[in-house]
Design an enzyme around this catalytic site. Structure first.
Site, mmCIF file in Angstrom:
data_model
loop_
_atom_site.group_PDB
_atom_site.id
_atom_site.type_symbol
_atom_site.label_atom_id
_atom_site.label_comp_id
_atom_site.label_asym_id
_atom_site.label_seq_id
_atom_site.Cartn_x
_atom_site.Cartn_y
_atom_site.Cartn_z
ATOM 1 N N HIS A 1 45.429 43.609 41.738
ATOM 2 C CA HIS A 1 44.352 43.251 43.362
ATOM 3 C C HIS A 1 43.485 42.218 43.452
ATOM 4 O O HIS A 1 43.923 41.592 45.254
ATOM 5 C CB HIS A 1 43.590 44.390 43.826
ATOM 6 N N ASP B 1 44.024 51.095 50.470
ATOM 7 C CA ASP B 1 43.318 51.433 48.455
ATOM 8 C C ASP B 1 42.488 52.626 49.003
ATOM 9 O O ASP B 1 41.850 52.712 50.156
ATOM 10 C CB ASP B 1 42.024 50.006 48.758
ATOM 11 N N HIS C 1 39.340 51.689 46.965
ATOM 12 C CA HIS C 1 38.560 51.202 46.950
ATOM 13 C C HIS C 1 38.737 50.299 48.344
ATOM 14 O O HIS C 1 39.806 49.847 48.731
ATOM 15 C CB HIS C 1 38.687 50.685 45.541
ATOM 16 N N ASP D 1 37.377 46.867 46.949
ATOM 17 C CA ASP D 1 37.730 45.202 46.903
ATOM 18 C C ASP D 1 36.557 44.541 46.906
ATOM 19 O O ASP D 1 36.842 43.348 47.105
ATOM 20 C CB ASP D 1 38.693 44.553 46.338
ATOM 21 N N HIS E 1 39.277 41.925 39.832
ATOM 22 C CA HIS E 1 40.112 42.808 40.739
ATOM 23 C C HIS E 1 39.472 43.678 42.725
ATOM 24 O O HIS E 1 39.758 44.262 43.123
ATOM 25 C CB HIS E 1 41.408 43.782 40.642
ATOM 26 N N ASP F 1 47.272 48.591 48.201
ATOM 27 C CA ASP F 1 47.333 49.024 46.645
ATOM 28 C C ASP F 1 47.672 50.093 46.257
ATOM 29 O O ASP F 1 47.422 51.301 46.811
ATOM 30 C CB ASP F 1 46.151 49.207 46.528
ATOM 31 N N ASP G 1 47.413 52.591 44.495
ATOM 32 C CA ASP G 1 46.058 53.988 44.246
ATOM 33 C C ASP G 1 44.979 54.022 45.497
ATOM 34 O O ASP G 1 44.214 55.136 45.747
ATOM 35 C CB ASP G 1 45.019 53.297 43.386
ATOM 36 N N GLU H 1 48.778 46.860 41.844
ATOM 37 C CA GLU H 1 48.042 48.179 41.037
ATOM 38 C C GLU H 1 49.348 48.885 40.318
ATOM 39 O O GLU H 1 48.791 49.948 40.028
ATOM 40 C CB GLU H 1 46.800 48.268 42.026
HETATM 41 MN MN LIG Z 1 42.396 47.814 45.331
#
Ligand SMILES: [Mn+2]
Length: 328
Positions: free
Chosen positions: A115, A143, A145, A147, A160, A249, A251, A294
């Protein structure tokens, strides 16, 4: 059987022109293999589908860029950041590549990579949109997260986890070779940023989100309201006449659907919820760029590469939905 809904794009010169940048770069984090994602996505047929099923005219150099010539032999930490010179040089180059497509009025699809590459993609789109349309774009960041660590709040030093901090000006560096190349023209405004899918937010990041009043829809909000209402609120916050850069992302999806990723977190989006987010963004007609990041096909907790195949398939589906595939 798939069909296109053919939404008229509001901010592109021609809706069927798609710039593609394939980024085989993993230097924003420590696990090798995320650089293999563009090849895996492309060989599973993604670009062919975008052309033959969705009717896009692709502008792609048929290259998965690894930017080897930009990676210095020595790259000591700066403010705790790992590979600072490499990530800065590579994202600066990505910024140019994305900008070149976006300034022609093309939608831009970037296949990562980790990312950190969004530093380049968003910096490039933001600049082109400001020049072409004289306005700021919004960013939807999907995402697990957020970030948005600064080098000082980051526990890992992996870049990232920091792209949003550099893109918004929360983190700054004077050194041109360590993200100092990010100028105001490349930056985004925190008021036009929306997160969806968050569930693993660091302490320091929570403070940043709160202090800056950043719009964020966590998994808790999705459980409470449902993804339909969350998308209504997210798009309502942006306003219905604003160019959108979607940074997705993989994830954000639950590891059940996307296990092959560097930092999986349980309790995530279903594949349908992820597709729905992408479909809703497409329906606005405001999409100007998308990142898919990712996917790491070499991290496979499944059996016989099944996890990796599923993750690649999920990634392809998210991209097709954002670019106009519809169920009916
Ligand atoms: Mn990310």
């Amino acid at each position: 059987m798939t069909t296109t809904s053919m939404i008229q794009p509001k901010f592109l010169s021609k809706g069927d022109q798609l710039g593609v940048v394939a980024v085989g770069f993993s230097g924003g984090q420590c696990k090798p293999g995320v650089d293999a994602a563009p090849s895996a996505l492309i060989s599973s047929g993604l670009l062919t589908q975008l052309h033959t099923e969705l009717g896009y005219n692709l502008h792609h150099d048929d290259t998965v860029h690894s930017y080897k010539d930009l990676i210095p032999s020595s790259d000591p930490d700066v403010r705790g950041m790992k590979n600072p010179l490499a990530v800065s040089a590579v994202t600066r180059k990505i910024c140019e590549q994305v900008y070149t497509h976006a300034k022609e009025g093309r939608c831009v699809l970037t296949l990562g990579g980790d990312h950190s590459i969004a530093i380049g993609t968003i910096a490039g789109t933001a600049k082109a949109i400001k020049e072409r349309l004289g306005r700021e774009m919004a960013v939807i960041w999907v995402d697990a997260h957020c970030d948005i660590n600064t080098p000082e709040t980051s526990g890992s030093g992996n870049v990232h986890g920091m792209p949003v901090a550099f893109l918004s000006g929360l983190a700054k560096e004077d050194r041109e070779d360590v993200f100092g190349w990010i100028k105001e023209e490349n930056q985004i405004s925190l008021s036009k940023l929306v997160y969806i899918g968050l569930r693993d937010v660091d302490r320091g990041e929570k403070i940043i989100l709160r202090e800056n009043g950043i719009k964020a829809f966590s998994m808790h909000d999705i459980d409470r309201h449902g993804i339909g209402k969350v998308m209504e609120m997210a798009l309502g916050h942006i306003g219905n006449d604003t160019p959108i850069h979607l940074s997705f992302d993989v994830d954000a999806l639950d590891p059940l659907w996307a296990p092959s990723t560097g930092t999986p977190v349980r309790g995530g989006l279903t594949l349908r919820e992820g597709d729905f987010i992408a479909e809703c963004v497409h329906e606005t007609g405001c999409l100007v760029a998308m990142d898919l990041v990712e996917v790491n096909p070499t991290l496979d907790p499944g059996i016989n590469d099944l996890g990796a195949q599923e993750t690649v398939r999920a990634g392809c589906s998210l991209v097709r939905c954002a670019l106009g595939e519809s169920l009916l």
